[in-house]
Motif scaffolding. Structure first.
Motif, PDB file in Angstrom:
ATOM      1  N   ALA A  52       0.822  -1.204   0.000  1.00 55.04           N
ATOM      2  CA  ALA A  52       0.000   0.000   0.000  1.00 55.04           C
ATOM      3  C   ALA A  52       0.862   1.263   0.000  1.00 55.04           C
ATOM      4  CB  ALA A  52      -0.936   0.002   1.201  1.00 55.04           C
ATOM      5  N   ILE A  53       1.947   1.270   0.754  1.00 56.96           N
ATOM      6  CA  ILE A  53       2.843   2.431   0.770  1.00 56.96           C
ATOM      7  C   ILE A  53       3.494   2.609  -0.592  1.00 56.96           C
ATOM      8  CG2 ILE A  53       4.906   3.410   1.826  1.00 56.96           C
ATOM      9  CD1 ILE A  53       4.168   1.956   4.401  1.00 56.96           C
ATOM     10  N   ARG A  54       3.898   1.512  -1.205  1.00 57.26           N
ATOM     11  CA  ARG A  54       4.522   1.603  -2.522  1.00 57.26           C
ATOM     12  C   ARG A  54       3.507   2.032  -3.589  1.00 57.26           C
ATOM     13  NH1 ARG A  54       9.460  -0.617  -3.428  1.00 57.26           N
ATOM     14  NH2 ARG A  54       8.853  -1.148  -5.565  1.00 57.26           N
ATOM     15  N   CYS A  57      -0.436   7.655 -14.967  1.00 53.84           N
ATOM     16  CA  CYS A  57      -1.597   6.861 -14.575  1.00 53.84           C
ATOM     17  C   CYS A  57      -1.331   6.186 -13.237  1.00 53.84           C
ATOM     18  CB  CYS A  57      -1.920   5.810 -15.635  1.00 53.84           C
ATOM     19  SG  CYS A  57      -2.437   6.499 -17.213  1.00 53.84           S
ATOM     20  N   GLY A  58      -2.377   6.120 -12.420  1.00 56.96           N
ATOM     21  CA  GLY A  58      -2.250   5.485 -11.119  1.00 56.96           C
ATOM     22  C   GLY A  58      -2.199   3.971 -11.208  1.00 56.96           C
ATOM     23  N   ILE A  59      -2.017   3.357 -10.044  1.00 63.62           N
ATOM     24  CA  ILE A  59      -1.918   1.907  -9.944  1.00 63.62           C
ATOM     25  C   ILE A  59      -3.254   1.351  -9.463  1.00 63.62           C
ATOM     26  CG2 ILE A  59      -0.756  -0.005  -8.786  1.00 63.62           C
ATOM     27  CD1 ILE A  59       0.980   1.353 -10.818  1.00 63.62           C
ATOM     28  N   TYR A  60      -3.777   0.381 -10.196  1.00 66.33           N
ATOM     29  CA  TYR A  60      -4.983  -0.310  -9.749  1.00 66.33           C
ATOM     30  C   TYR A  60      -4.629  -1.191  -8.558  1.00 66.33           C
ATOM     31  CZ  TYR A  60      -9.539  -2.587 -10.226  1.00 66.33           C
ATOM     32  OH  TYR A  60     -10.808  -3.046 -10.005  1.00 66.33           O
ATOM     33  N   PRO A  61      -5.493  -1.292  -7.545  1.00 67.64           N
ATOM     34  CA  PRO A  61      -5.150  -2.055  -6.335  1.00 67.64           C
ATOM     35  C   PRO A  61      -4.714  -3.486  -6.652  1.00 67.64           C
ATOM     36  CG  PRO A  61      -7.169  -0.809  -5.990  1.00 67.64           C
ATOM     37  CD  PRO A  61      -6.821  -0.654  -7.433  1.00 67.64           C
ATOM     38  N   PRO A  62      -3.498  -3.871  -6.278  1.00 67.01           N
ATOM     39  CA  PRO A  62      -3.041  -5.247  -6.510  1.00 67.01           C
ATOM     40  C   PRO A  62      -3.861  -6.255  -5.701  1.00 67.01           C
ATOM     41  CG  PRO A  62      -1.191  -3.784  -6.030  1.00 67.01           C
ATOM     42  CD  PRO A  62      -2.443  -3.032  -5.706  1.00 67.01           C
ATOM     43  N   SER A  63      -3.766  -7.489  -6.100  1.00 63.31           N
ATOM     44  CA  SER A  63      -4.569  -8.537  -5.462  1.00 63.31           C
ATOM     45  C   SER A  63      -4.179  -8.765  -4.013  1.00 63.31           C
ATOM     46  CB  SER A  63      -4.439  -9.841  -6.256  1.00 63.31           C
ATOM     47  OG  SER A  63      -3.074 -10.235  -6.343  1.00 63.31           O
ATOM     48  N   MET A  64      -2.915  -8.528  -3.679  1.00 66.76           N
ATOM     49  CA  MET A  64      -2.483  -8.796  -2.306  1.00 66.76           C
ATOM     50  C   MET A  64      -3.017  -7.769  -1.311  1.00 66.76           C
ATOM     51  SD  MET A  64       1.548  -7.867  -2.730  1.00 66.76           S
ATOM     52  CE  MET A  64       1.676  -9.197  -3.937  1.00 66.76           C
ATOM     53  N   LEU A  65      -3.610  -6.683  -1.795  1.00 65.03           N
ATOM     54  CA  LEU A  65      -4.247  -5.737  -0.886  1.00 65.03           C
ATOM     55  C   LEU A  65      -5.671  -6.153  -0.542  1.00 65.03           C
ATOM     56  CD1 LEU A  65      -3.164  -2.238  -2.278  1.00 65.03           C
ATOM     57  CD2 LEU A  65      -2.293  -3.429  -0.288  1.00 65.03           C
ATOM     58  N   THR A  66      -6.294  -6.923  -1.399  1.00 67.78           N
ATOM     59  CA  THR A  66      -7.677  -7.346  -1.184  1.00 67.78           C
ATOM     60  C   THR A  66      -7.666  -8.666  -0.419  1.00 67.78           C
ATOM     61  OG1 THR A  66      -8.258  -6.311  -3.283  1.00 67.78           O
ATOM     62  CG2 THR A  66      -9.878  -7.783  -2.310  1.00 67.78           C
ATOM     63  N   LEU A  67      -7.728  -8.562   0.886  1.00 68.40           N
ATOM     64  CA  LEU A  67      -7.742  -9.744   1.744  1.00 68.40           C
ATOM     65  C   LEU A  67      -9.178 -10.060   2.134  1.00 68.40           C
ATOM     66  CD1 LEU A  67      -4.714  -8.880   4.067  1.00 68.40           C
ATOM     67  CD2 LEU A  67      -4.711 -10.243   1.985  1.00 68.40           C
ATOM     68  N   PRO A  82       6.302  -3.765 -11.016  1.00 66.89           N
ATOM     69  CA  PRO A  82       7.371  -2.985 -10.369  1.00 66.89           C
ATOM     70  C   PRO A  82       7.039  -2.585  -8.933  1.00 66.89           C
ATOM     71  CG  PRO A  82       6.961  -2.181 -12.592  1.00 66.89           C
ATOM     72  CD  PRO A  82       5.861  -3.134 -12.275  1.00 66.89           C
ATOM     73  N   VAL A  83       5.757  -2.502  -8.598  1.00 71.08           N
ATOM     74  CA  VAL A  83       5.360  -2.117  -7.242  1.00 71.08           C
ATOM     75  C   VAL A  83       5.394  -3.306  -6.299  1.00 71.08           C
ATOM     76  CG1 VAL A  83       3.494  -1.158  -5.851  1.00 71.08           C
ATOM     77  CG2 VAL A  83       3.965  -0.219  -8.107  1.00 71.08           C
ATOM     78  N   THR A  84       4.904  -4.434  -6.752  1.00 69.88           N
ATOM     79  CA  THR A  84       4.786  -5.609  -5.877  1.00 69.88           C
ATOM     80  C   THR A  84       6.025  -6.481  -5.868  1.00 69.88           C
ATOM     81  OG1 THR A  84       3.755  -6.848  -7.692  1.00 69.88           O
ATOM     82  CG2 THR A  84       2.303  -5.651  -6.202  1.00 69.88           C
ATOM     83  N   SER A  85       6.824  -6.456  -6.961  1.00 73.94           N
ATOM     84  CA  SER A  85       7.976  -7.358  -7.056  1.00 73.94           C
ATOM     85  C   SER A  85       9.200  -6.596  -7.513  1.00 73.94           C
ATOM     86  CB  SER A  85       7.677  -8.511  -8.025  1.00 73.94           C
ATOM     87  OG  SER A  85       6.516  -9.210  -7.628  1.00 73.94           O
ATOM     88  N   PRO A  86       9.799  -5.771  -6.664  1.00 73.00           N
ATOM     89  CA  PRO A  86      11.027  -5.068  -7.059  1.00 73.00           C
ATOM     90  C   PRO A  86      12.197  -6.043  -7.181  1.00 73.00           C
ATOM     91  CG  PRO A  86      10.552  -4.680  -4.744  1.00 73.00           C
ATOM     92  CD  PRO A  86       9.382  -5.443  -5.292  1.00 73.00           C
ATOM     93  N   THR A  87      13.171  -5.645  -7.958  1.00 70.55           N
ATOM     94  CA  THR A  87      14.335  -6.507  -8.208  1.00 70.55           C
ATOM     95  C   THR A  87      15.623  -5.962  -7.618  1.00 70.55           C
ATOM     96  OG1 THR A  87      14.681  -5.405 -10.344  1.00 70.55           O
ATOM     97  CG2 THR A  87      13.320  -7.400 -10.319  1.00 70.55           C
TER      98      THR A  87
END
Length: 921
Positions: free
Chosen positions: A401-403, A591-601, A660-665
């Protein structure tokens, strides 16, 4: 009021007799109705961009300026003695001021005059009653947008005004046949009053206006509740928040049941509803995942419609706070303050799965954790994210969420800078972009150059005088709307991206209360403050001033969206889709980021909390019998038990990749600054207000260690943050000058035939002050680095011993512009220090933990920008920040337990260790 507006004089008309005969055959009421319709049609056109083409190419139009018709209609209505029409023209003039960005004082005065006229009418018509309510709400919104007093008395006043508007709406609906349920009509709980479900007529426009007023009532009640709790109240905080929850829930139900739904209204209702649920989460009355679900729904609604990046970013930060509370990093105090409990884990420590115990024990003890080998083996056995317990899922969700908030903030910054990028604005539109230009955009921008008669050049005066008579005998061809749109779209193909981006900026300004118009009162006050406070110091000679003493906090006493922005929001939705489809830079960076699946618990099915929420459901009005017939195909569908999306929602919007937001390298640092909107305070400084207020720093770190993701938050000073960013901005400007000159002189080859004069020039070049300027730049950067660590709580105050002795005395105060003038007197003593004190310092270049470059300085400035924050990856700066931000948590937790009267030798030891850590990094 309209002194500069030219009024047409009918005596100059060539057809004065015909005009007189035409008006004699019109009733006064019909004539005023025609003028009202003309003014309303002209108000739909947005002409705030100015001249987009050569003014000489304009065509002759029969219509004059909208403001001219307003003043003419006002005079005619006054002559006829029609108070309702007079009030309507005043109201239309106020809307025109809002569209053109005029002063709020003038706009509010027009609305007050309209309200005064309507109150003189003994019996108002139904449309005029609605206009009276609209004027009351609009006036309160504009007053709240420029409020100077943030005390509870102001929001109590706005709440009374909104309740008066609600009472008028309910009275009108009752006259139209609806049944109203009143709660304590005397005023104690009148905010609960609402129509009885199911409603008999969902097509009346009162439903949408009632939902908008309910949102404002709930927003004002939330602000009052937060201020009551902060100042101390005998009422139960849970009861206060529950009342707000009921009002906002009813507002959402009304909006979803209305046929004239507005997506931005529902997104803002969901956003405020999620914030109130977060406060109840802190009291243990609502599940954290339920509050996060409401906030994510607000993000999804805005993402598919107006794409409000500001609302999306704030909602992501609220989601992060919810999940950080779920893992025990935030604790609510009785006075409404938030105490931060840091994990205090080092790089070799691991999060215990399933622990919701005392976080304090985690911060103080790490010996009980498993070894690194055992942890790796246990992770290899589990291997999948589904095997993570709730605590680990909440930590991961807070991190993401912060990212996501940081990614949206970067999109905001990119959108602001995009209109100034000449590489983008100078490129022509592609053929696909020219064909897809929206109709309203072409009509607003180029209709004055296309629709109308072209200017004719006459050979002599006689031909010019006879031209009207000849044209009157000619048969005029009346163009259809499709033909006019086709002509304007052909002309609009000559436009550039700068015109389209500028048009989008104008629409965004008109849709939000924070940017709707200018206020001369605030501007004068800020200019007076600037004269009193002065600039950043003699060394900063680029014209910047320090904002450390300014109150830069956001205005939370007013809602985000304007009352009458529905048509403009629809244009924003279409324009965003057009830009995302045709401008690659916009789709990639804005453009903004659509909520990733890991935020929807998933929300667990737990027993219901003992929470009595009084609200009204209109689910029966939301179901259309035709929707239940499977033989009728529907363009938009919804999940069972949930309402359909608002009209105009883009169900297949452009979605940037969230990978890039959920899986940085690579190692990354993301910082966000959250200004509390519900009076959350720092327990160590509960009375801090205005320039001395405290904000929350939320960070998300990614490291290539056994614990790759680290998330947390801490309280920091807003004044120090503003001052640090101001000086980093000046430092970036100086870096653009000095570092660029240095790079230009490196590839210059020596002269093939050196002479004595050239040698002298070379000797003078060695004594040039450019090297001194670079040293001064490094010294300023080193001081900013020290201030960064001081901001994060690692140093109690800046140390004057770090200042070099060889700088001119006039540049000394620039290192401490945020400190009082008395504290700057230490600069006079610098020149008197002995050489033994100077030898204790190491070389400044070696102390800077990263390369001194324009890119690094700009990254540091963006990172500590209180408006947006930033995300940086890779490089020595990231390594330094990973250690500084992570270790500041432990230092803060230790500092909170120290005695305030600590001895000076202990402080010196801390500063010496700080220098060693900077040098070794």
């Amino acid at each position: 009021m309209y002194k500069d507006v030219p009024v047409s004089n009918p005596e100059n008309s060539l057809f004065q007799y015909q005009n007189f005969q035409s008006r004699a055959r019109l009733d006064a009421r019909l004539w005023l109705n025609c003028r009202q319709a003309l003014v309303k049609c002209l108000l739909i056109e947005v002409r705030g961009l100015g001249e987009v083409k050569d003014p000489e190419t304009k065509v002759l139009q029969e219509l004059a300026d909208c403001r001219q018709y307003c003043i003419e209609g006002l005079g005619e209505a006054e002559a006829c003695g029609d108070l309702e029409v007079q009030a309507d023209f005043l109201y239309q003039g106020a809307l025109l001021n809002i569209m053109e960005g005029k002063s709020q004082e003038n706009t509010i005065s027009l609305i007050e005059d309209a309200i005064m006229l309507l109150n003189k009418v003994p019996k108002l018509s139904i449309p005029t009653q609605q206009q009276l309510v609209t004027c009351m709400v609009l006036k309160t919104d504009l007053q709240a947008a420029e409020r100077d007093n943030d005390s509870v008395l102001f929001t109590e006043k706005t709440l009374v005004q909104y309740l008066s508007a609600q009472q008028l709406i309910l009275k009108q609906m009752e006259t139209l046949g609806e049944e109203i349920q009143h709660y304590f009509p005397q005023g104690e709980k009148s905010f609960y009053s609402t129509p009885i479900s199911p409603m008999k007529n969902i097509y009346i426009s009162h439903m949408l206006r009632l939902a908008q007023v309910k949102l404002r009532i709930g927003h004002a009640m939330a602000r009052n509740a937060a201020k009551y709790i902060r100042n101390g109240t005998d009422k139960d905080p849970v009861v206060l928040w529950t009342e707000v929850l009921g009002v906002l829930t009813t507002a959402l139900e009304l909006s979803q049941a209305s046929v004239s739904r507005e997506a931005n209204l529902e997104a803002e209702i969901l956003f405020n509803l999620g914030k109130v649920e977060r406060m109840l989460v802190l009291h243990g009355k609502v599940q954290p995942r339920k509050a996060a679900e409401t906030l994510l729904q607000a993000i999804k609604t805005s993402f598919r419609n107006d794409h409000d990046l500001g609302l999306m970013r704030q909602a992501y930060l609220e989601v992060a706070l919810v999940y950080l509370f779920a893992v025990g990093q935030v604790i609510l105090k009785p006075n409404g303050s938030l105490e931060i409990i840091q994990d205090g884990m080092d790089d070799t420590a691991s999060v215990r799965p399933g622990t919701m115990d005392s976080v304090k024990s985690k911060a103080t003890s790490t010996k009980s954790y498993k070894s690194k080998k055992d942890r790796l083996s246990s992770r290899a056995k589990s291997g999948k994210s589904e095997d993570m317990d709730d605590s680990e899922k909440h930590r991961r969700a807070a991190y993401v969420a912060i990212r996501c908030a940081t990614a949206v903030a970067q999109a905001q910054r990119s959108r602001m800078l995009l209109i100034g990028d000449t590489v983008v604005t100078s490129q022509p539109l592609s053929e696909t972009a020219q064909d897809d230009i929206p109709d309203f955009l072409s009509l607003d921008l180029v209709s004055v150059y296309t629709l109308g008669k072209k200017k004719k050049k006459y050979k002599n005066e006689i031909e010019e005088e006879l031209a009207p008579l000849i044209e009157a005998q000619e048969t005029k061809k009346v163009e259809t709307y499709e033909e006019q749109v086709s002509r304007t779209k052909d002309t609009a193909k000559e436009l550039g991206w700068i015109h389209i981006l500028g048009y989008q900026t104008i629409l965004q300004r008109m849709c939000f209360t924070a940017t709707v118009s200018a206020s001369s009162t605030k501007k004068n006050k800020q200019e007076d403050m600037a004269e009193e406070l002065g600039d950043l110091g003699p060394g900063f000679d680029l014209g910047f001033i320090s904002h450390a003493q300014y109150d830069t906090s956001l205005n939370h006493d007013v809602v985000r969206s304007m009352l009458l922005c529905g048509s403009w929001i629809g244009r924003l939705n279409r324009l965003h889709t057009y830009l995302a489809s045709n401008l690659s830079v916009y789709s990639a960076t804005c453009c903004g980021i659509y909520p990733p699946s890991m935020l929807t618990l998933p929300v667990p099915a737990l027993p219901k909390m003992d929470l009595e929420v009084i609200c009204r459901s209109y689910s029966q009005n939301q179901t259309n019998p035709g929707d239940m017939d499977p033989s009728i195909p529907l363009a938009i569908t919804a999940d069972p038990g949930k309402p359909l999306p608002p009209p105009g929602s883009n169900m297949e919007p452009y979605m940037p990749s969230d990978r890039p937001v959920t899986s940085p390298t690579e190692p990354q640092v993301a910082l966000q600054f959250y200004q509390p909107s519900l009076e959350e305070t720092d327990p160590l400084n509960p009375d801090a207000k205005g320039p001395d207020s405290r904000v929350l720093l939320l960070y998300a770190l990614f490291k290539k260690t056994t614990q790759p993701t680290v998330q947390g938050l801490q309280w920091i000073s807003m004044a120090q943050l503003n001052d640090l960013h101001d000086r980093l901005a000046v430092l970036g400007q100086r870096g653009e000058i000095s570092l660029q000159e240095k790079q230009k002189k490196e590839p210059v080859a020596p002269s093939p035939t050196p002479s004595t004069k050239a040698k002298k020039t070379q000797r003078i070049k060695a004594l040039s002050p450019k090297v001194q300027r670079d040293e001064q730049l490094e010294t300023l950067l080193m001081q900013c680095i020290t201030d960064v660590m001081s901001l994060l709580g690692m140093v109690s105050e800046p140390e004057p011993s770090n200042l070099p002795i060889d700088l001119p005395p006039k540049t000394a105060p620039e290192f401490y512009p945020h400190t009082p003038i008395k504290s700057r007197t230490m600069s006079s003593a610098m020149s008197k220090r002995s050489r033994s004190d100077i030898t204790r310092q190491s070389d400044i270049r070696k102390q800077i933990p990263f390369e001194v470059s324009k890119t690094n300085i700009r990254c540091l400035e963006n990172l500590f920008d209180p408006s947006f924050g930033a995300l940086i990856c890779g490089g020595e700066m990231v390594k330094w920040l990973l250690k500084v931000v992570h270790t500041s948590d432990t230092s803060l937790s230790k500092e909170s337990t120290k005695d305030t009267a600590a001895s000076s030798p202990t402080k010196e030891l801390t500063k010496e260790s700080l220098r060693e850590s900077i040098a070794t990094n």
